[in-house]
Motif scaffolding. Structure first.
Motif, PDB file in Angstrom:
ATOM      1  N   ASP A  59     -15.455  -2.719   1.694  1.00 18.78           N
ATOM      2  CA  ASP A  59     -14.959  -3.248   0.421  1.00 18.78           C
ATOM      3  C   ASP A  59     -16.076  -3.323  -0.611  1.00 18.78           C
ATOM      4  N   TRP A 117      -4.165   6.308  -9.712  1.00 21.92           N
ATOM      5  CA  TRP A 117      -4.999   5.278  -9.111  1.00 21.92           C
ATOM      6  C   TRP A 117      -5.525   5.774  -7.773  1.00 21.92           C
ATOM      7  N   LYS A 123      -5.690   0.190   0.282  1.00 23.39           N
ATOM      8  CA  LYS A 123      -6.060  -0.729  -0.791  1.00 23.39           C
ATOM      9  C   LYS A 123      -6.369   0.060  -2.054  1.00 23.39           C
ATOM     10  N   ILE A 124      -5.994  -0.498  -3.185  1.00 25.72           N
ATOM     11  CA  ILE A 124      -6.290   0.143  -4.466  1.00 25.72           C
ATOM     12  C   ILE A 124      -7.752  -0.106  -4.800  1.00 25.72           C
ATOM     13  N   ASP A 129      -4.155  -3.046 -10.001  1.00 31.33           N
ATOM     14  CA  ASP A 129      -3.840  -3.752  -8.760  1.00 31.33           C
ATOM     15  C   ASP A 129      -2.394  -3.448  -8.385  1.00 31.33           C
ATOM     16  N   SER A 130      -1.944  -4.001  -7.287  1.00 31.16           N
ATOM     17  CA  SER A 130      -0.607  -3.665  -6.790  1.00 31.16           C
ATOM     18  C   SER A 130       0.492  -4.070  -7.767  1.00 31.16           C
ATOM     19  N   GLU A 131       0.279  -5.125  -8.536  1.00 30.61           N
ATOM     20  CA  GLU A 131       1.273  -5.525  -9.537  1.00 30.61           C
ATOM     21  C   GLU A 131       1.360  -4.511 -10.669  1.00 30.61           C
ATOM     22  N   ASN A 132       0.207  -3.999 -11.110  1.00 33.30           N
ATOM     23  CA  ASN A 132       0.187  -3.019 -12.208  1.00 33.30           C
ATOM     24  C   ASN A 132       0.839  -1.705 -11.817  1.00 33.30           C
TER      25      ASN A 132
END
Length: 143
Positions: A59, A117, A123-124, A129-132
């Motif tokens: 990460d 993306w 993972k992004i 992020d996952s919401e976007n």
């Protein structure tokens, strides 16, 4: 003298410590930008495909690469989300890590939008992020 925000200074100091990563991000962003303009997407992708020999980056490494791409993008003309995602994919690929780019589209009334993306280990890494990205319908995946 007004006091500066410590978080911003720490991020900039961390990027400066990674000056070689920042410099390589800048060079690769320009390479991708010019390659897309001059030789097109298909030919450029063939030139930069890598065979990963490590499963996923840490990460911390993924964050360092994403941060350096964001800072270097300020110095590149028209650094679209696709250009940034491709540059980050190249940086990860040079280190032997697997990643994929997803390109999605969405339509809001009369407007049409597209976005790219970068994903590694589900993972992004770069591009929101996952919401976007949830509002975009994935159209294609670049391995």
């Amino acid at each position: 003298m007004p006091r500066e925000r410590p978080g911003k200074n720490r991020r900039l100091a961390a990027v400066w410590r990674d000056k070689w990563l920042l410099l390589s991000s800048f060079i690769i962003l320009w390479f991708v930008r010019l390659s897309l303009s001059l030789i097109g997407y298909n030919r450029m992708i063939r030139c930069v495909s890598f065979q990963p020999h490590q499963p996923v980056p840490s990460d911390a490494l993924a964050l360092r690469i994403a941060t350096s791409i964001r800072y270097a993008s300020a110095l590149v003309q028209n650094p679209t989300c696709l250009v940034q995602a491709l540059a980050a994919k190249i940086l990860l690929g040079l280190r032997g890590y697997a990643s994929q780019i997803k390109v999605g589209v969405r339509r809001n009334g009369d407007t049409f939008g597209a976005h790219a993306w970068l994903i590694s280990d589900g993972k992004i890494v770069l591009g929101g992020d996952s919401e976007n990205v949830a509002s975009f319908q994935p159209l294609m995946k670049i391995e």
